[in-house]
Scaffold this active site. Structure first.
Site, PDB file in Angstrom:
ATOM      1  N   LYS A 124       0.795  -1.308   0.099  1.00 53.33           N
ATOM      2  CA  LYS A 124       0.035   0.016   0.019  1.00 53.33           C
ATOM      3  C   LYS A 124       0.907   1.263  -0.099  1.00 53.33           C
ATOM      4  O   LYS A 124       0.527   2.178  -0.980  1.00 53.33           O
ATOM      5  CB  LYS A 124      -0.875  -0.119   1.230  1.00 53.33           C
ATOM      6  CG  LYS A 124      -2.004  -1.187   1.238  1.00 53.33           C
ATOM      7  CD  LYS A 124      -2.954  -0.717   2.280  1.00 53.33           C
ATOM      8  CE  LYS A 124      -2.420  -1.216   3.928  1.00 53.33           C
ATOM      9  NZ  LYS A 124      -1.799  -2.350   4.122  1.00 53.33           N
ATOM     10  N   ASN A 147      -3.416   6.054   5.597  1.00 56.25           N
ATOM     11  CA  ASN A 147      -2.421   5.365   6.535  1.00 56.25           C
ATOM     12  C   ASN A 147      -0.981   5.590   6.371  1.00 56.25           C
ATOM     13  O   ASN A 147      -0.439   4.779   6.775  1.00 56.25           O
ATOM     14  CB  ASN A 147      -2.924   4.027   6.339  1.00 56.25           C
ATOM     15  CG  ASN A 147      -2.385   2.922   7.368  1.00 56.25           C
ATOM     16  OD1 ASN A 147      -2.671   3.231   8.565  1.00 56.25           O
ATOM     17  ND2 ASN A 147      -1.864   1.827   6.925  1.00 56.25           N
ATOM     18  N   HIS A 193      -4.153  -9.222  10.555  1.00 57.93           N
ATOM     19  CA  HIS A 193      -4.991  -8.788  11.480  1.00 57.93           C
ATOM     20  C   HIS A 193      -6.167  -9.494  11.713  1.00 57.93           C
ATOM     21  O   HIS A 193      -7.180  -9.064  11.968  1.00 57.93           O
ATOM     22  CB  HIS A 193      -5.550  -7.341  10.741  1.00 57.93           C
ATOM     23  CG  HIS A 193      -4.455  -6.333  10.323  1.00 57.93           C
ATOM     24  ND1 HIS A 193      -3.427  -6.022  11.157  1.00 57.93           N
ATOM     25  CD2 HIS A 193      -4.381  -5.946   9.023  1.00 57.93           C
ATOM     26  CE1 HIS A 193      -2.516  -5.372  10.430  1.00 57.93           C
ATOM     27  NE2 HIS A 193      -3.092  -5.241   9.133  1.00 57.93           N
TER      28      HIS A 193
END
Length: 449
Positions: A124, A147, A193
Site C-alpha cells: 500500500k 494510513n 489482522h
C-alpha cells in the site's frame, strides 16, 4: 485544514486523541460541530483542552448518552470487534466512523477533485507514494494521506483539479461509509489482522467494502487472484469497470527504476500506472516518474554499500507475505547465492511458508528476536542458519560471511515489538549499526511493497 459546514450544529464524539483523533477534533470544531472528546491518557486530553477550550467537552463516550450524535469517531487502532464503544454506539444508533469518513463527508465543500483509494495486505505505502510521485511529475496538485503521512484532515485543501491519494487500511475502511473513489485499488490479500476479524473471510469482506462505496462508472483495479478466488468485487455496482492489475502494460524497462526492483514492485507499479492513466497522464510522463521515484524508508531501502556488499533495510516487512517478494528480488548470479537474510522479531504466525519460494536465493539466514529459535528450526533444512538473537550480532556475522556482490537484507517477516518500539525504530537501528560496522553509509532509497 479540511473541514465542512456540513458538520455545523451536529454532535460528534471522538475517542482516541493521537494524531488522527486530534486532527478530527480540530476539523469538527472548525466546521461548527459540538464535540465531545476522550483519551485514556491525560496528556492528549490536556492538549485538546489547551487548543479548543470550551468548544470541546472532555468526557468518556462510554459514560454519556450517545443518542442523537451524528457520529462516533474512533481511532482505527481501537479494536471495534471487542471494544465496548462499538456496542454503545450501536445501541444509540450512532455510526462508528473515522477521519476518512469525515473527509468523505467534506468532499462536497472542496474544490472539484478526484480520489484514489489504495488498499491491500502488502504494497500500500509504495503504491500510494508512487501514485503521488507520478502526479507530481505531471504537475497535477496531489497530496497523500490516510494510513501514510499526515492525517488527511490536517492538510490544506487542493485547488480544483487536484487528486487525493489515500492509503487505506482495513480498519479505516471498516469505519468509512461513503468514500466514493474515482479509482479504487486492491493490490493483494493474504491473512493478516485476524485478531480483528471473524477469520480471513471477515478480513476479505472489509477490503471488499472499498469497491462497494464506489459509484457506477468509477474504476476498480484489483489483483486477479483476489477477485477470482475471493470475489472481492462482490459489493461493487453491477457492471462496474474493473482492470486486473497483472494485465497492465508498463512503459520502459523495470531495470531502469532503481527503487522498484522485484516482482512485487512490478505489481505496485502496474497499479499506480493504471490509476494515473485513468487520471489522464501520458506515457512519457509516467516513464519519467518511474525512473525518478525514490521510494520510502524501511521498504527495500538501500542504506549502505561497503566492500561491494549492499545493505538493504526492509523493516516494513512485518509478515512472511511481505518478506517473500524481497527474497525473490535477489536471485543467485551465475549460481552464487548472494543473499544474507536477517529474519525474526515478534511472529505473527508459526511458519514461513509464504517465503519458501525465496529460500533457494538465500546464502544464509541470521535469526533474531522472539521468533529466532522457531525460525532457525524451520530454516535449517533449507540453508545455513546463524542463531544471532540480537540484530547487532546478526549484522556482524553477515558482514563476516558476505562477499563482494552479496546483499545483507533485513526483512524480518515479523512485528518489531519484542525488541523495538515499531518497525521504523528497527529499521533505523539497522541503519545505524551498519554505518558503525562499515564506517560508511549510502542513503539511496529503494522500496518493498
Amino acid at each position: 485544514m479540511i473541514s465542512s459546514p456540513a458538520f455545523a450544529g451536529k454532535r460528534y464524539a471522538v475517542l482516541g486523541l493521537a494524531r488522527s483523533g486530534q486532527t478530527a477534533v480540530a476539523a469538527l470544531v472548525a466546521g461548527g460541530a459540538q464535540v465531545t472528546a476522550w483519551d485514556a491518557k491525560e496528556e492528549p486530553r490536556h492538549a485538546v483542552a489547551e487548543l479548543h477550550g470550551d468548544k470541546v467537552v472532555l468526557a468518556d463516550p462510554l459514560a454519556i448518552d450517545l443518542i442523537g450524535f451524528a457520529g462516533m469517531v474512533v481511532s482505527p487502532g481501537v479494536p471495534i470487534n471487542r471494544h465496548p464503544i462499538a456496542d454503545a454506539a450501536r445501541a444509540a444508533g450512532v455510526p462508528l466512523i473515522c477521519d476518512i469518513e469525515l473527509f468523505a463527508q467534506s468532499r462536497d465543500s472542496l474544490p472539484p477533485h478526484k480520489v484514489v483509494g489504495i488498499t491491500g495486505t502488502n504494497g500500500k505505502s509504495t503504491t500510494t507514494a508512487l501514485t503521488k510521485h507520478l502526479l507530481d511529475v505531471a504537475g497535477i496538485p496531489a497530496i497523500m494521506g490516510g494510513n501514510i503521512g499526515l492525517p488527511i484532515l490536517g492538510q490544506e485543501p487542493l485547488p480544483a483539479g487536484g487528486v487525493y491519494v489515500l492509503e487505506l487500511s482495513s480498519y479505516q475502511i471498516d469505519l468509512t461509509q461513503r468514500l466514493d473513489c474515482e479509482v479504487a485499488v486492491l493490490l493483494n490479500l493474504t491473512p493478516d489482522h485476524l485478531d480483528r476479524y471473524d477469520g480471513f473471510e471477515g478480513y476479505v469482506a472489509s477490503k471488499a467494502r472499498l469497491f462497494g462505496m464506489q459509484a457506477l462508472g468509477r474504476l476498480a483495479l484489483v489483483e486477479m487472484k483476489a477477485e477470482m478466488a475471493l470475489d472481492v468485487l462482490r459489493d461493487a455496482p453491477d457492471g462496474q469497470r474493473f482492470t486486473f492489475i497483472e494485465s497492465v502494460d508498463l512503459p520502459g524497462d523495470q531495470a531502469e527504476w532503481p527503487s522498484l526492483a522485484g516482482p512485487h514492485n512490478r505489481a505496485n507499479a502496474q497499479a499506480a500506472v493504471a490509476a494515473v492513466r485513468e487520471l489522464g497522464l501520458d506515457e512519457a510522463t509516467i516513464e519519467q516518474g518511474l525512473k525518478s521515484f525514490n521510494g520510502l524508508p524501511h521498504r527495500m531501502e538501500r542504506v549502505a554499500e561497503s566492500n561491494g556488499v549492499i545493505f538493504i533495510n526492509d523493516s516494513k516487512a512485518t509478515n512472511p507475505a511481505s518478506t517473500a517478494p524481497a527474497l525473490a528480488a535477489f536471485p543467485p548470479v551465475e549460481g552464487h547465492k548472494r543473499l544474507h537474510w536477517i529474519v525474526g522479531g515478534l511472529p505473527k504466525g508459526v511458519d514461513l511458508d509464504d517465503c519458501a519460494g525465496g529460500f533457494p536465493n538465500v546464502a544464509a539466514a541470521y535469526t533474531i528476536g522472539d521468533a529466532g529459535p522457531l525460525f532457525a528450526e524451520i530454516l535449517a533444512p533449507h540453508m545455513p542458519v546463524v542463531r544471532a538473537e540480537m540484530m547487532s550480532e546478526a549484522i556482524r556475522r553477515a558482514i563476516e560471511a558476505a562477499n563482494p556482490g552479496d546483499v545483507v537484507l533485513l526483512s524480518p517477516a515479523c512485528a518489531s515489538f519484542d525488541q523495538f518500539r515499531d518497525f521504523e525504530a528497527r529499521g533505523e537501528t539497522f541503519r545505524q549499526i551498519v554505518e558503525v560496522l562499515t564506517g560508511q553509509g549510502d542513503h539511496t532509497h529503494g522500496e518493498e511493497g
